[in-house]
Design an enzyme around this catalytic site. Sequence first.
Site, PDB file in Angstrom:
ATOM      1  N   CYS A  16       3.995   0.163  -1.547  1.00 48.56           N
ATOM      2  CA  CYS A  16       4.085  -0.786  -0.486  1.00 48.56           C
ATOM      3  C   CYS A  16       4.844  -2.020  -0.644  1.00 48.56           C
ATOM      4  O   CYS A  16       5.673  -3.307  -0.166  1.00 48.56           O
ATOM      5  CB  CYS A  16       2.563  -1.147  -0.355  1.00 48.56           C
ATOM      6  SG  CYS A  16       2.002  -1.479  -1.062  1.00 48.56           S
ATOM      7  N   GLU A  40      -3.959  -3.803   4.314  1.00 50.56           N
ATOM      8  CA  GLU A  40      -3.332  -4.518   3.896  1.00 50.56           C
ATOM      9  C   GLU A  40      -2.331  -3.295   4.475  1.00 50.56           C
ATOM     10  O   GLU A  40      -2.400  -1.270   4.082  1.00 50.56           O
ATOM     11  CB  GLU A  40      -3.857  -3.913   1.922  1.00 50.56           C
ATOM     12  CG  GLU A  40      -4.924  -4.732   1.791  1.00 50.56           C
ATOM     13  CD  GLU A  40      -4.580  -6.403   2.122  1.00 50.56           C
ATOM     14  OE1 GLU A  40      -3.546  -6.670   1.077  1.00 50.56           O
ATOM     15  OE2 GLU A  40      -5.668  -7.216   2.148  1.00 50.56           O
ATOM     16  N   LEU A  41      -1.331  -3.059   4.685  1.00 58.37           N
ATOM     17  CA  LEU A  41      -0.203  -2.487   5.003  1.00 58.37           C
ATOM     18  C   LEU A  41       1.030  -2.204   4.595  1.00 58.37           C
ATOM     19  O   LEU A  41       1.338  -2.295   3.012  1.00 58.37           O
ATOM     20  CB  LEU A  41      -0.461  -2.975   6.797  1.00 58.37           C
ATOM     21  CG  LEU A  41      -1.408  -2.721   7.109  1.00 58.37           C
ATOM     22  CD1 LEU A  41      -1.083  -3.056   9.221  1.00 58.37           C
ATOM     23  CD2 LEU A  41      -1.870  -1.460   7.609  1.00 58.37           C
ATOM     24  N   GLY A  42       1.982  -1.885   4.924  1.00 59.81           N
ATOM     25  CA  GLY A  42       3.294  -1.726   5.114  1.00 59.81           C
ATOM     26  C   GLY A  42       4.486  -3.373   4.020  1.00 59.81           C
ATOM     27  O   GLY A  42       3.768  -3.831   4.584  1.00 59.81           O
ATOM     28  N   PHE A  67       9.669   4.409   1.825  1.00 57.11           N
ATOM     29  CA  PHE A  67       8.443   5.572   0.865  1.00 57.11           C
ATOM     30  C   PHE A  67       9.207   6.663   0.192  1.00 57.11           C
ATOM     31  O   PHE A  67       8.508   7.691   0.393  1.00 57.11           O
ATOM     32  CB  PHE A  67       7.641   5.738   1.565  1.00 57.11           C
ATOM     33  CG  PHE A  67       6.418   4.908   1.312  1.00 57.11           C
ATOM     34  CD1 PHE A  67       5.258   3.865   1.318  1.00 57.11           C
ATOM     35  CD2 PHE A  67       4.986   6.246   0.827  1.00 57.11           C
ATOM     36  CE1 PHE A  67       4.478   3.007   0.483  1.00 57.11           C
ATOM     37  CE2 PHE A  67       3.756   5.711   0.046  1.00 57.11           C
ATOM     38  CZ  PHE A  67       3.305   3.380   0.434  1.00 57.11           C
ATOM     39  N   GLY A 110      -3.060   1.048   4.094  1.00 54.60           N
ATOM     40  CA  GLY A 110      -1.720   2.436   4.059  1.00 54.60           C
ATOM     41  C   GLY A 110      -1.248   1.707   5.633  1.00 54.60           C
ATOM     42  O   GLY A 110      -0.353   0.597   5.670  1.00 54.60           O
ATOM     43  N   GLU A 115      10.778   1.114   6.815  1.00 55.16           N
ATOM     44  CA  GLU A 115       9.997   1.321   4.796  1.00 55.16           C
ATOM     45  C   GLU A 115      10.233   2.783   5.006  1.00 55.16           C
ATOM     46  O   GLU A 115      10.128   3.720   5.591  1.00 55.16           O
ATOM     47  CB  GLU A 115       8.341   1.366   5.125  1.00 55.16           C
ATOM     48  CG  GLU A 115       7.586   1.913   3.789  1.00 55.16           C
ATOM     49  CD  GLU A 115       6.806   0.965   3.617  1.00 55.16           C
ATOM     50  OE1 GLU A 115       5.724   0.663   2.803  1.00 55.16           O
ATOM     51  OE2 GLU A 115       5.327   1.237   4.977  1.00 55.16           O
TER      52      GLU A 115
END
Length: 506
Positions: free
Chosen positions: A307, A273-275, A403, A251, A401
């Site tokens: 991502c 596990e990120l941006g 998105f 996320g 970011e």
Amino acid sequence: MVLNNRKNEIIEKARTGRYEVYMTLLDASIWNKKLFNGGWFESGQPYGVVEVATGEQLGQTGSASPTDVAQAAKEAQTAQRQWWALDYLERQAVFEKAVQIATEHQDELVNWLIRESGSLALKAQFEVKVSIQMLKNCIAFPQLDQGNILPSRNGKLSLAKRLPLGVVGVISPFNFPLYLALRAVGPALAFGNAVVLKPDERTAVCSGYAIARIFELAGLPKGLLHVLPGGADTGEALTLDPHIASIQFTGSTQVGRIIGANAGKTLKKVSLELGGKNSLIILDDADLDLAAENIAWGAFLHSGQICMTSGKILIHEKIYDALKARVIEKVKRFVVGNPLEQNVTIGPLINEKQSKRVEALVQAAVEHGATLEIGGKANGPFFEPSVLSQVQADNPIFSEEIFGPVAVLIPFASDEQAIELANMGDYGLSAGIISSNVGRAMQLGAQLNVGLLHINDQTVNDETINPFGGFGASGNATRIGGPANPDEFTQWQWMTIQAEAPHYPF
């Protein structure tokens, strides 16, 4: 041609309601207003399950409380010990059956991804395909070697053994809901763990109940998998519960920092596990048509809600104007709408709130000197595909970011400047380089601070066999997938064996 025919068949079934005959895996009467612990039970104020493009309610999920999390963690801890005690062939058989079930119901899974997460049929098909491949990979995990025999002396047998962590908490996102949940749930179970899964409540069927049903029908023992959609308090309870040994989170970086801090309070293993703000670098020797295709795919696939999306498109100034024109022409041909309609290329964002957020980011970028070439407006959950040009490093959109379906075009004058621009910012997930000179591209790529590097490809790439993760604010240096899975979902135990106890001097 075959792929397009398959896509049209799926869309037509869903559009005309003929999917109803396939709704045997996820019939709402099974899961409506319920949570999963190996069986189905009611709890909490239900969440509405909504079709993103139309707002139509498709059912309701249950809502887990911190009390539900605590109960699930205890049950999972007990069930895990029994699961690990089983013959490895019995654990393997569950995954063989899970592959069969997922394959039989893949059209139904595709339909849910289209409606609940706003996926295009092409993206949904790929997600189901890669999810089934992940389950196939898991068949082999129970029979992998359990560790190593270490050098020793005096006749002592010295072993390094891999053991399960215990209970793994998984918090999964909305954008690739089925796969990004299953890539953690599947290997965790296959390596002998139990799992408590908190799917994003906006895609709880795709990323939670679908997985629950697959494993329920595959014969997974009760109590090993819990699916608990809920709000922030549910996620917090998961990160703090003493019976949960590990958290696997995919996320945003903002939420990841909170989860990491919470997990540290109980010394949990944590994988974040990120941006990403990923750079796609187009060198001056690139083929312009190929470059435009890669830009369009990397920036606009799944409306930019990935991502690994190409968030910074760095174009050599010699070809900048010509390539910008090609990209704009492609965007003009995009069709925005309900992904169940024919010829739609840009579907909705996950909700109207996200669409408005993207609109505000684009407006702020223009206020800071960027040129809006096309697009820029929100309409409910839909956002017009947009191109921003002449973005400088001091523009907020250079670093944030998005998105959403926005291509950010940034000129550069030299390879050295491209490296500098690509490495600016906190993120370090993915990068792509397009060039006719592979050696030059490799030399440039070696200087980029990223976990995923693609020479002559855009930034959105993933398979079930690669270690996935990023540098900096894109993660905490953990990896998931392929050769990284044993390290992610097991822990080491050192064990020695001797014929008899030795004598000691006191």
